[in-house]
Design a protein around this motif. Structure first.
Motif, PDB file in Angstrom:
ATOM      1  N   ASN A   4       0.819  -1.219   0.000  1.00 27.78           N
ATOM      2  CA  ASN A   4       0.000   0.000   0.000  1.00 27.78           C
ATOM      3  C   ASN A   4       0.851   1.266   0.000  1.00 27.78           C
ATOM      4  O   ASN A   4       0.494   2.284  -0.597  1.00 27.78           O
ATOM      5  N   VAL A   5       2.013   1.219   0.661  1.00 27.34           N
ATOM      6  CA  VAL A   5       2.909   2.378   0.666  1.00 27.34           C
ATOM      7  C   VAL A   5       3.428   2.648  -0.740  1.00 27.34           C
ATOM      8  O   VAL A   5       3.440   3.788  -1.214  1.00 27.34           O
ATOM      9  N   LYS A   6       3.849   1.584  -1.416  1.00 27.23           N
ATOM     10  CA  LYS A   6       4.356   1.728  -2.787  1.00 27.23           C
ATOM     11  C   LYS A   6       3.255   2.214  -3.729  1.00 27.23           C
ATOM     12  O   LYS A   6       3.469   3.115  -4.561  1.00 27.23           O
ATOM     13  N   TRP A 388       5.995  10.965   1.966  1.00 27.61           N
ATOM     14  CA  TRP A 388       6.717  10.849   3.235  1.00 27.61           C
ATOM     15  C   TRP A 388       6.756   9.388   3.698  1.00 27.61           C
ATOM     16  O   TRP A 388       7.801   8.900   4.121  1.00 27.61           O
ATOM     17  N   ASP A 389       5.646   8.693   3.614  1.00 30.61           N
ATOM     18  CA  ASP A 389       5.618   7.279   4.017  1.00 30.61           C
ATOM     19  C   ASP A 389       6.624   6.467   3.205  1.00 30.61           C
ATOM     20  O   ASP A 389       7.350   5.620   3.742  1.00 30.61           O
ATOM     21  N   TYR A 390       6.641   6.708   1.905  1.00 30.13           N
ATOM     22  CA  TYR A 390       7.559   5.985   1.019  1.00 30.13           C
ATOM     23  C   TYR A 390       9.009   6.299   1.401  1.00 30.13           C
ATOM     24  O   TYR A 390       9.862   5.394   1.440  1.00 30.13           O
ATOM     25  N   TYR A 391       9.296   7.559   1.668  1.00 32.69           N
ATOM     26  CA  TYR A 391      10.660   7.952   2.038  1.00 32.69           C
ATOM     27  C   TYR A 391      11.094   7.255   3.333  1.00 32.69           C
ATOM     28  O   TYR A 391      12.214   6.743   3.426  1.00 32.69           O
ATOM     29  N   CYS A 392      10.220   7.225   4.322  1.00 32.84           N
ATOM     30  CA  CYS A 392      10.550   6.548   5.581  1.00 32.84           C
ATOM     31  C   CYS A 392      10.831   5.064   5.336  1.00 32.84           C
ATOM     32  O   CYS A 392      11.820   4.509   5.849  1.00 32.84           O
ATOM     33  N   GLU A 393       9.979   4.419   4.560  1.00 37.19           N
ATOM     34  CA  GLU A 393      10.187   2.997   4.280  1.00 37.19           C
ATOM     35  C   GLU A 393      11.467   2.788   3.477  1.00 37.19           C
ATOM     36  O   GLU A 393      12.230   1.853   3.731  1.00 37.19           O
ATOM     37  N   VAL A 397      13.113   3.264   8.216  1.00 34.83           N
ATOM     38  CA  VAL A 397      12.599   3.705   9.515  1.00 34.83           C
ATOM     39  C   VAL A 397      11.082   3.534   9.522  1.00 34.83           C
ATOM     40  O   VAL A 397      10.457   3.422   8.469  1.00 34.83           O
ATOM     41  N   PRO A 398      10.466   3.510  10.704  1.00 32.79           N
ATOM     42  CA  PRO A 398       9.025   3.267  10.781  1.00 32.79           C
ATOM     43  C   PRO A 398       8.193   4.297  10.017  1.00 32.79           C
ATOM     44  O   PRO A 398       8.533   5.479   9.956  1.00 32.79           O
ATOM     45  N   VAL A 399       7.099   3.816   9.443  1.00 28.24           N
ATOM     46  CA  VAL A 399       6.162   4.659   8.714  1.00 28.24           C
ATOM     47  C   VAL A 399       5.134   5.234   9.682  1.00 28.24           C
ATOM     48  O   VAL A 399       4.599   4.537  10.525  1.00 28.24           O
ATOM     49  N   ARG A 400       4.898   6.520   9.541  1.00 29.59           N
ATOM     50  CA  ARG A 400       3.912   7.229  10.368  1.00 29.59           C
ATOM     51  C   ARG A 400       4.154   6.967  11.862  1.00 29.59           C
ATOM     52  O   ARG A 400       5.294   6.920  12.314  1.00 29.59           O
ATOM     53  N   GLU A 401       3.063   6.770  12.619  1.00 30.29           N
ATOM     54  CA  GLU A 401       3.210   6.697  14.079  1.00 30.29           C
ATOM     55  C   GLU A 401       3.726   5.358  14.579  1.00 30.29           C
ATOM     56  O   GLU A 401       3.806   5.130  15.797  1.00 30.29           O
ATOM     57  N   GLN A 402       4.136   4.464  13.667  1.00 30.98           N
ATOM     58  CA  GLN A 402       4.680   3.176  14.104  1.00 30.98           C
ATOM     59  C   GLN A 402       5.911   3.340  14.991  1.00 30.98           C
ATOM     60  O   GLN A 402       6.213   2.480  15.818  1.00 30.98           O
ATOM     61  N   TRP A 403       6.622   4.463  14.840  1.00 30.25           N
ATOM     62  CA  TRP A 403       7.826   4.684  15.637  1.00 30.25           C
ATOM     63  C   TRP A 403       7.508   4.810  17.126  1.00 30.25           C
ATOM     64  O   TRP A 403       8.354   4.498  17.978  1.00 30.25           O
TER      65      TRP A 403
END
Length: 419
Positions: A4-6, A388-393, A397-403
């Motif tokens: 879904n991120v991709k 932003w989600d794609y860049y984190c992945e 590093v964790p996507v969104r609030e997963q961190w």
């Protein structure tokens, strides 16, 4: 990579491409930007040199959240955890009081060897280091004056400390292969209206002239000077005002530091960048969040943070601007504070990179302010979050609030056991 991120990224990329925005190229550019993350969020600006000394110089930290770092090793562990949740490779900004040595040493006698453990750690982590002389929270700064002190012996102590700090900075740069920015800020000023405003500024200028007399290799070390409007205990007059340091920095080829909280409450540093960039050799930012005063709250995605990002991108200023953070909040998890503030700063830069700047600039030049306003507003709801989600992945590093789950686990496993 999560499907879904991709998928969301590809859809967003196509939408931005309609306006000629190369999202892949923007992410490559973003990955090259290093944010200088301040170490002092991790232990409430206590440091390890004179740990029992009360905070002075207008420095105040509120809150008693458990888990503050008590040793250099604990602080480095906390920094590692925070950096593992932030996309990109960055820098850590040290104050002189964060010295890591078994030797008893005073500020004016600090040497590179006292920071060897920090350098070894930075090499292992692939990080750069920045530095600051610590001209506060010391018995020789207890009356509110350091480099502009009327007593030449006290002034000599602080001059020698700043000289030592520059040599430590050059050592960092040589060892790590990354330029170390060393920023001079002093709390000097009067609580009530002074009779003589000139003499302290003359002394400060003379002190700075001596401190900067030795030429150091700019590939390894850069000097910066930082102003302030007022502070606790210096409400009426600050020796190192914006006008003082702007003049000094431009005349002497020093970076000029703009701190988001060091101006009048209605002033913003984003509006100063384009003017300063025309005359200064370089700019250092201390990104913070003042709330009614220089209260150094954790950086959030507010209008000023977005405006800073936009000015840096629209004005092509990223190449001459060093971006650092400066906040300290002891009312929340300190590792989380680093993660929130640093991720937000990077997000603001990314959002600025995903603007149709050429289109907006063309409309403005043609006097079509309707188009300028309409397009700028519509882009506020473009799918930045998918990029932003794609860049984190992509950066691992964790996507969104997963961190946040990782920080909560670290709190249970490490921070709460510190007592």
């Amino acid at each position: 990579m999560q499907e879904n991120v991709k998928r969301n990224y590809e859809a967003a990329k196509a939408q931005y491409a309609e306006h000629g925005i190369d999202v892949d190229q923007s992410l490559k550019q973003l990955a090259q930007i290093k944010i200088s993350m301040h170490c002092w969020q991790g232990d409430d600006v206590r440091g390890f040199l004179n740990r029992d000394q009360d905070l002075t110089g207008g420095i105040s930290v509120t809150g008693n959240y458990p888990g503050a770092a008590r040793t250099p090793a604990e602080l480095r562990a906390d920094l590692e955890k925070a950096l593992s949740l932030i996309p990109g490779k960055h820098k850590v900004n040290l104050h002189a009081i964060y010295v890591d040595t078994d030797e008893k040493v005073e500020l004016d006698r600090l040497e590179p060897k006292h920071f060897r453990r920090w350098v070894d750690w930075a090499k292992e982590q692939g990080l750069g280091l920045d530095f600051n002389p610590t001209c506060f929270s010391h018995e020789k700064s207890s009356d509110g004056f350091t480099l502009s002190h009327p007593d030449p012996e006290i002034r000599r102590f602080w001059i020698d400390h700043c000289k030592a700090s520059r040599k430590i900075s050059a050592y960092f740069g040589e060892q790590l292969g990354q330029t170390c920015v060393t920023n001079v800020w002093v709390p000097d000023g009067f609580k009530d209206t002074p009779v003589d405003r000139m003499a302290p500024r003359q002394r400060l200028k003379e002190s700075l002239d001596e401190i900067f007399a030795e030429e150091l290799n700019p590939a390894y070390h850069l000097d910066a000077v930082e102003s302030k409007l007022f502070g606790i205990g210096s409400e009426a007059y600050v020796v190192g005002s914006h006008e003082f340091y702007m003049g000094y920095g431009i005349r002497n080829n020093k970076l000029i530091c703009l701190d988001a909280g060091h101006f009048h409450p209605t002033e913003v540093i984003s509006n100063k960048l384009s003017s300063l960039a025309l005359f200064a050799d370089g700019i250092l930012l201390h990104v913070s969040r003042p709330m009614r005063w220089d209260s150094d709250h954790v950086v959030v995605m507010d209008d000023e943070l977005l405006a800073i990002g936009q000015e840096l991108v629209r004005g092509d200023l990223l190449g001459k601007t060093h971006i650092g953070l400066d906040f300290f909040d002891a009312s929340i998890n300190r590792v989380a504070a680093w993660v929130i503030g640093t991720r937000n700063t990077i997000k603001a830069l990314l959002r600025a990179m995903l603007e149709p700047v050429d289109l907006l600039r063309k409309a403005e030049l043609e006097g079509d302010y309707t188009t300028r306003l309409a397009i700028a507003e519509e882009f506020k709801s473009y799918p930045f979050g998918a990029v932003w989600d794609y860049y984190c992945e992509q950066q691992g590093v964790p996507v969104r609030e997963q961190w946040l789950a990782e920080v909560k686990a670290y709190e249970q496993e490490v921070l709460l056991k510190r007592g």
